[in-house]
Design a protein around this motif. Sequence first.
Motif, PDB file in Angstrom:
ATOM      1  N   ILE A  15       0.811  -1.212   0.000  1.00 31.90           N
ATOM      2  CA  ILE A  15       0.000   0.000   0.000  1.00 31.90           C
ATOM      3  C   ILE A  15       0.848   1.268   0.000  1.00 31.90           C
ATOM      4  CG2 ILE A  15      -1.772   1.309   1.273  1.00 31.90           C
ATOM      5  CD1 ILE A  15      -2.845  -1.309   0.139  1.00 31.90           C
ATOM      6  N   ASP A  16       0.680   2.074  -1.029  1.00 33.36           N
ATOM      7  CA  ASP A  16       1.115   3.477  -1.097  1.00 33.36           C
ATOM      8  C   ASP A  16       2.596   3.744  -0.850  1.00 33.36           C
ATOM      9  OD1 ASP A  16      -1.574   3.803  -1.562  1.00 33.36           O
ATOM     10  OD2 ASP A  16      -2.014   4.727   0.360  1.00 33.36           O
ATOM     11  N   VAL A  56      -1.847   5.753  -4.524  1.00 35.82           N
ATOM     12  CA  VAL A  56      -3.052   6.551  -4.330  1.00 35.82           C
ATOM     13  C   VAL A  56      -2.907   7.843  -5.128  1.00 35.82           C
ATOM     14  CG1 VAL A  56      -2.213   7.607  -2.166  1.00 35.82           C
ATOM     15  CG2 VAL A  56      -4.668   7.519  -2.642  1.00 35.82           C
ATOM     16  N   PRO A  98      -9.082   5.391   0.528  1.00 40.11           N
ATOM     17  CA  PRO A  98      -8.075   4.730   1.374  1.00 40.11           C
ATOM     18  C   PRO A  98      -7.904   3.242   1.086  1.00 40.11           C
ATOM     19  CG  PRO A  98      -9.405   6.210   2.699  1.00 40.11           C
ATOM     20  CD  PRO A  98     -10.060   6.139   1.353  1.00 40.11           C
ATOM     21  N   GLY A 128      -4.587   3.563   4.841  1.00 40.97           N
ATOM     22  CA  GLY A 128      -4.595   2.683   3.675  1.00 40.97           C
ATOM     23  C   GLY A 128      -4.427   1.218   4.010  1.00 40.97           C
TER      24      GLY A 128
END
Length: 186
Positions: A15-16, A56, A98, A128
């Motif tokens: 994630i991210d 994102v 998110p 997230g």
Amino acid sequence: MTVTTLDPETALIVIDLQKGLVSRPAVHPMEEVVKHVGALADAFRRHGLPVVLVNVAGGAPGRTEQPRNHRDFPAGWTDLISELNQQPQDHIVTKHTPGAFTNTGLDAHLRGLGVTQVVIVGVATSNGVEVTARQAYELGFNVTLATDAMTDLHADAHTYSVTRVFPRIGETGATQEIINLMKKSA
């Protein structure tokens, strides 16, 4: 409880870890988080298991009490960091909320591969990572969270997610524990 097993069809969801976010201050040294994520990604690829890299590029609509910055991002802000060693077989997801499952096709992609479990890592633990983990749990995936491969902007938020939320929706463990389970089941 720590992580007990990995299903034969487990995917890693990162994630991210993108240029615009890894430069922000975090509770844990970002270099260590990135090192752990890289080790997991390498292990998943070696075992022929799916790696999903998420960035994102926006925010969910709606009012919030905290001001949000829905602006045009500077060039390169959403680019995944090079330390992820992105490979052609990696699945890329760009999200605008998110959670990585909302309006991205990630659920269908994973189900098409026969995935039954996900290991989730990245930033931010309480946003997230947690939202994606909750979504995965609600969609019926077994969820594992590598707690040394994530961080947050706020220590209390990170701790709350790791100690209060994650044990209710999955299992937690360290990067090396997860890699050891992969070796054992190979």
